[in-house]
Design a protein around this motif. Structure first.
Motif, PDB file in Angstrom:
ATOM      1  N   ASN A 156      -3.012   7.977   8.448  1.00  0.00           N
ATOM      2  CA  ASN A 156      -2.655   7.414   7.147  1.00  0.00           C
ATOM      3  C   ASN A 156      -1.141   7.301   6.991  1.00  0.00           C
ATOM      4  OD1 ASN A 156      -5.282   7.084   6.256  1.00  0.00           O
ATOM      5  ND2 ASN A 156      -5.389   9.112   5.308  1.00  0.00           N
ATOM      6  N   ALA A 157      -0.409   8.318   7.462  1.00  0.00           N
ATOM      7  CA  ALA A 157       1.056   8.279   7.395  1.00  0.00           C
ATOM      8  C   ALA A 157       1.605   7.138   8.241  1.00  0.00           C
ATOM      9  CB  ALA A 157       1.631   9.617   7.859  1.00  0.00           C
ATOM     10  N   GLN A 158       0.972   6.895   9.401  1.00  0.00           N
ATOM     11  CA  GLN A 158       1.405   5.800  10.260  1.00  0.00           C
ATOM     12  C   GLN A 158       1.190   4.457   9.575  1.00  0.00           C
ATOM     13  OE1 GLN A 158       2.786   6.087  13.620  1.00  0.00           O
ATOM     14  NE2 GLN A 158       3.359   4.074  12.874  1.00  0.00           N
ATOM     15  N   LEU A 159       0.049   4.309   8.913  1.00  0.00           N
ATOM     16  CA  LEU A 159      -0.226   3.063   8.189  1.00  0.00           C
ATOM     17  C   LEU A 159       0.771   2.865   7.050  1.00  0.00           C
ATOM     18  CD1 LEU A 159      -4.135   3.179   8.008  1.00  0.00           C
ATOM     19  CD2 LEU A 159      -2.750   1.547   9.314  1.00  0.00           C
ATOM     20  N   ALA A 160       1.070   3.938   6.319  1.00  0.00           N
ATOM     21  CA  ALA A 160       2.024   3.848   5.209  1.00  0.00           C
ATOM     22  C   ALA A 160       3.407   3.473   5.725  1.00  0.00           C
ATOM     23  CB  ALA A 160       2.077   5.177   4.453  1.00  0.00           C
ATOM     24  N   HIS A 161       3.797   4.054   6.858  1.00  0.00           N
ATOM     25  CA  HIS A 161       5.092   3.737   7.449  1.00  0.00           C
ATOM     26  C   HIS A 161       5.146   2.273   7.877  1.00  0.00           C
ATOM     27  CE1 HIS A 161       8.840   4.421   9.594  1.00  0.00           C
ATOM     28  NE2 HIS A 161       8.307   3.886  10.663  1.00  0.00           N
ATOM     29  N   SER A 162       4.063   1.785   8.484  1.00  0.00           N
ATOM     30  CA  SER A 162       4.009   0.385   8.910  1.00  0.00           C
ATOM     31  C   SER A 162       4.112  -0.546   7.713  1.00  0.00           C
ATOM     32  CB  SER A 162       2.710   0.115   9.677  1.00  0.00           C
ATOM     33  OG  SER A 162       2.651   0.880  10.860  1.00  0.00           O
ATOM     34  N   ARG A 163       3.457  -0.169   6.606  1.00  0.00           N
ATOM     35  CA  ARG A 163       3.547  -0.990   5.394  1.00  0.00           C
ATOM     36  C   ARG A 163       4.972  -0.992   4.855  1.00  0.00           C
ATOM     37  NH1 ARG A 163      -1.646   1.309   4.212  1.00  0.00           N
ATOM     38  NH2 ARG A 163      -0.665   2.948   2.961  1.00  0.00           N
TER      39      ARG A 163
END
Length: 233
Positions: free
Chosen positions: A135-142
């Protein structure tokens, strides 16, 4: 194995709790971990290399880049200490689809893929921590997509600086700027001249001071306002 990397997602303490303790506590996946150090410019792993490990940073900044067949580099992300795990995108792949390079001296825990997945199957707590990292990776990508989205050049650069500098550091402190003007331009889809010109304007406005290789934020409020500026129609 005891560990004082409190921001690692697999530390016995939750990241939100680590400030309340000075003691070294155990890693939840100790049998899969090796502590490693990289000098500035050293490669954690290379694009096309066999994918077998990921890294949890305890200090430093790592550049994530993809290289085209003609040798051109495209920076696709960056990683700092916290829930982000370098190499997480390739956990189920045979090879790494990108390269990871230490932009500063970096300390990390090297975690073996297969051992981590076996532990996650047995321990629900580890599985939940792994989901949190995803989830943190997805948030960072966003966040990176927003930086590179429909914003003015000044807003893109201001947003990028906010990503690079730790959010908890809102005092007047000088940081190492791990990316050159050319690398910032490459990541944000701008020309190097535009990056230099906009950072010079920010200096004249008293927002930042940026001697070669360093950066000091003088006005965090103005930096935040600039990062929120929409792209002119």
């Amino acid at each position: 194995m005891s560990c004082n990397n409190f921001v690692c997602p697999f530390h016995e303490l939750q990241a939100s709790d680590y400030l309340t303790s000075d003691s070294e506590l155990k890693c939840l996946i100790t049998d899969a971990v090796k502590q490693v150090r990289f000098k500035k410019g050293e490669i954690l792993f290379a694009q096309g290399q066999r994918s077998d490990s990921l890294f949890s940073l305890s200090s430093g900044i790592v550049k994530i880049a993809h290289h085209s067949q003609d040798g051109r580099e495209q920076i696709v992300g960056l990683s700092t200490p916290g829930k982000l795990l370098v190499g997480l995108q390739s956990i189920n792949d045979d090879i790494y689809e990108y390269s990871a390079v230490a932009e500063t001296e970096t300390y990390a825990c090297k975690i073996r893929h297969r051992a981590l997945l076996r532990t996650a199957q047995k321990k629900g707590e580890v599985a939940m921590r792994l989901i949190g990292s995803l989830n943190a990776q997805l948030a960072h990508s966003r966040s990176l997509m927003k930086v590179m989205g429909h914003k003015s050049a000044a807003a893109k650069i201001a947003s990028f600086i906010q990503l690079v500098i730790p959010s908890s550091e809102h005092g007047n402190k000088r940081f190492t700027l791990p990316f050159s003007r050319r690398e910032i331009a490459n990541l944000l889809g701008l020309s190097e001249e535009t990056v230099c010109r906009q950072m010079a304007k920010m200096k004249r406005r008293g927002i930042l001071y940026a001697p070669r290789g360093k950066i000091e934020i003088l006005d965090w409020d103005q930096l935040q306002l600039m990062a929120a500026e929409p792209c002119p129609s």
